[in-house]
Motif scaffolding. Structure first.
Motif, PDB file in Angstrom:
ATOM      1  N   LEU A   1       0.823  -1.214   0.000  1.00 55.65           N
ATOM      2  CA  LEU A   1       0.000   0.000   0.000  1.00 55.65           C
ATOM      3  C   LEU A   1       0.858   1.265   0.000  1.00 55.65           C
ATOM      4  CD1 LEU A   1      -2.739  -1.232   2.467  1.00 55.65           C
ATOM      5  CD2 LEU A   1      -3.026  -0.802   0.020  1.00 55.65           C
ATOM      6  N   LEU A   2       1.991   1.239   0.706  1.00 57.90           N
ATOM      7  CA  LEU A   2       2.906   2.373   0.698  1.00 57.90           C
ATOM      8  C   LEU A   2       3.401   2.645  -0.718  1.00 57.90           C
ATOM      9  CD1 LEU A   2       4.696   4.526   2.016  1.00 57.90           C
ATOM     10  CD2 LEU A   2       6.324   2.690   2.583  1.00 57.90           C
ATOM     11  N   ALA A   3       3.766   1.593  -1.430  1.00 58.94           N
ATOM     12  CA  ALA A   3       4.203   1.756  -2.820  1.00 58.94           C
ATOM     13  C   ALA A   3       3.090   2.359  -3.668  1.00 58.94           C
ATOM     14  CB  ALA A   3       4.650   0.416  -3.393  1.00 58.94           C
ATOM     15  N   GLN A   4       1.862   1.939  -3.441  1.00 59.27           N
ATOM     16  CA  GLN A   4       0.735   2.471  -4.208  1.00 59.27           C
ATOM     17  C   GLN A   4       0.482   3.945  -3.893  1.00 59.27           C
ATOM     18  OE1 GLN A   4      -2.613  -0.139  -3.597  1.00 59.27           O
ATOM     19  NE2 GLN A   4      -1.658  -1.820  -4.696  1.00 59.27           N
ATOM     20  N   VAL A   5       0.644   4.333  -2.629  1.00 63.34           N
ATOM     21  CA  VAL A   5       0.465   5.733  -2.237  1.00 63.34           C
ATOM     22  C   VAL A   5       1.491   6.599  -2.948  1.00 63.34           C
ATOM     23  CG1 VAL A   5       0.712   7.372  -0.320  1.00 63.34           C
ATOM     24  CG2 VAL A   5      -0.612   5.284   0.002  1.00 63.34           C
ATOM     25  N   VAL A   6       2.752   6.194  -2.884  1.00 65.65           N
ATOM     26  CA  VAL A   6       3.837   6.972  -3.482  1.00 65.65           C
ATOM     27  C   VAL A   6       3.698   6.990  -5.002  1.00 65.65           C
ATOM     28  CG1 VAL A   6       6.345   7.100  -3.764  1.00 65.65           C
ATOM     29  CG2 VAL A   6       5.361   6.563  -1.526  1.00 65.65           C
ATOM     30  N   GLU A   7       3.357   5.848  -5.588  1.00 63.46           N
ATOM     31  CA  GLU A   7       3.163   5.779  -7.034  1.00 63.46           C
ATOM     32  C   GLU A   7       2.048   6.714  -7.483  1.00 63.46           C
ATOM     33  OE1 GLU A   7       1.752   2.598 -10.477  1.00 63.46           O
ATOM     34  OE2 GLU A   7       2.133   1.876  -8.452  1.00 63.46           O
ATOM     35  N   ALA A   8       0.944   6.726  -6.769  1.00 68.45           N
ATOM     36  CA  ALA A   8      -0.188   7.582  -7.142  1.00 68.45           C
ATOM     37  C   ALA A   8       0.195   9.052  -7.089  1.00 68.45           C
ATOM     38  CB  ALA A   8      -1.374   7.308  -6.218  1.00 68.45           C
ATOM     39  N   ARG A   9       0.957   9.434  -6.088  1.00 73.45           N
ATOM     40  CA  ARG A   9       1.392  10.832  -5.991  1.00 73.45           C
ATOM     41  C   ARG A   9       2.351  11.188  -7.134  1.00 73.45           C
ATOM     42  NH1 ARG A   9       2.439  12.039   0.424  1.00 73.45           N
ATOM     43  NH2 ARG A   9       0.314  11.630   1.103  1.00 73.45           N
ATOM     44  N   TYR A  10       3.255  10.279  -7.454  1.00 74.04           N
ATOM     45  CA  TYR A  10       4.246  10.535  -8.502  1.00 74.04           C
ATOM     46  C   TYR A  10       3.591  10.590  -9.876  1.00 74.04           C
ATOM     47  CZ  TYR A  10       8.576  10.042 -11.189  1.00 74.04           C
ATOM     48  OH  TYR A  10       9.618  10.235 -12.057  1.00 74.04           O
ATOM     49  N   GLU A  11       2.628   9.710 -10.097  1.00 74.01           N
ATOM     50  CA  GLU A  11       1.999   9.600 -11.412  1.00 74.01           C
ATOM     51  C   GLU A  11       1.152  10.822 -11.756  1.00 74.01           C
ATOM     52  OE1 GLU A  11       0.940   6.298 -13.421  1.00 74.01           O
ATOM     53  OE2 GLU A  11       2.968   5.579 -13.047  1.00 74.01           O
ATOM     54  N   GLN A  12       0.918  11.690 -10.811  1.00 76.78           N
ATOM     55  CA  GLN A  12       0.215  12.933 -11.127  1.00 76.78           C
ATOM     56  C   GLN A  12       1.084  13.817 -12.007  1.00 76.78           C
ATOM     57  OE1 GLN A  12      -0.880  14.629  -7.353  1.00 76.78           O
ATOM     58  NE2 GLN A  12      -2.426  13.069  -6.950  1.00 76.78           N
ATOM     59  N   GLN A  13       2.413  13.600 -11.948  1.00 69.92           N
ATOM     60  CA  GLN A  13       3.337  14.411 -12.734  1.00 69.92           C
ATOM     61  C   GLN A  13       4.034  13.626 -13.829  1.00 69.92           C
ATOM     62  OE1 GLN A  13       6.010  16.234  -9.974  1.00 69.92           O
ATOM     63  NE2 GLN A  13       4.370  16.930  -8.672  1.00 69.92           N
ATOM     64  N   ARG A  14       4.408  12.384 -13.531  1.00 69.16           N
ATOM     65  CA  ARG A  14       5.139  11.554 -14.487  1.00 69.16           C
ATOM     66  C   ARG A  14       4.668  10.120 -14.384  1.00 69.16           C
ATOM     67  NH1 ARG A  14      10.710  14.247 -13.300  1.00 69.16           N
ATOM     68  NH2 ARG A  14      10.838  15.653 -15.070  1.00 69.16           N
ATOM     69  N   HIS A  15       4.959   9.359 -15.439  1.00 67.93           N
ATOM     70  CA  HIS A  15       4.576   7.952 -15.487  1.00 67.93           C
ATOM     71  C   HIS A  15       5.745   7.079 -15.049  1.00 67.93           C
ATOM     72  CE1 HIS A  15       2.520   4.384 -16.813  1.00 67.93           C
ATOM     73  NE2 HIS A  15       3.587   4.037 -17.492  1.00 67.93           N
TER      74      HIS A  15
END
Length: 81
Positions: A23-37
């Motif tokens: 879930l931590l990875a998903q939280v960080v991924e979701a925040r990052y993906e707002q700017q980059r893939h």
């Protein structure tokens, strides 16, 4: 705070560290993906890093873990000519 972050905090509180790492990875991924893939390889590195964080630093709070996990995100490359 979104559903994933709420679930992450709950798993951390309940000491379900394997679940919390995912879930931590998903939280960080979701925040990052707002700017980059992120590529699939980058996602795997992030997931592995989050698992390491939770294994080594389970006593750290949720906010600090999220901040630490961002260290596993790719850094922008700057070229000089």
């Amino acid at each position: 705070m979104n559903e994933i972050e709420v679930a992450f905090r709950a798993a951390l509180h309940e000491e379900k560290f394997s679940t919390a790492a995912v879930l931590l990875a998903q939280v960080v991924e979701a925040r990052y993906e707002q700017q980059r893939h992120l590529t699939p390889v980058q996602i795997l590195r992030l997931q592995a890093g989050c698992h390491t964080l939770l294994t080594q630093r389970a006593e750290i709070g949720a906010v600090a873990l999220i901040q630490a996990a961002t260290g596993y995100l790719p850094q922008p490359v700057h070229f000089t000519v």
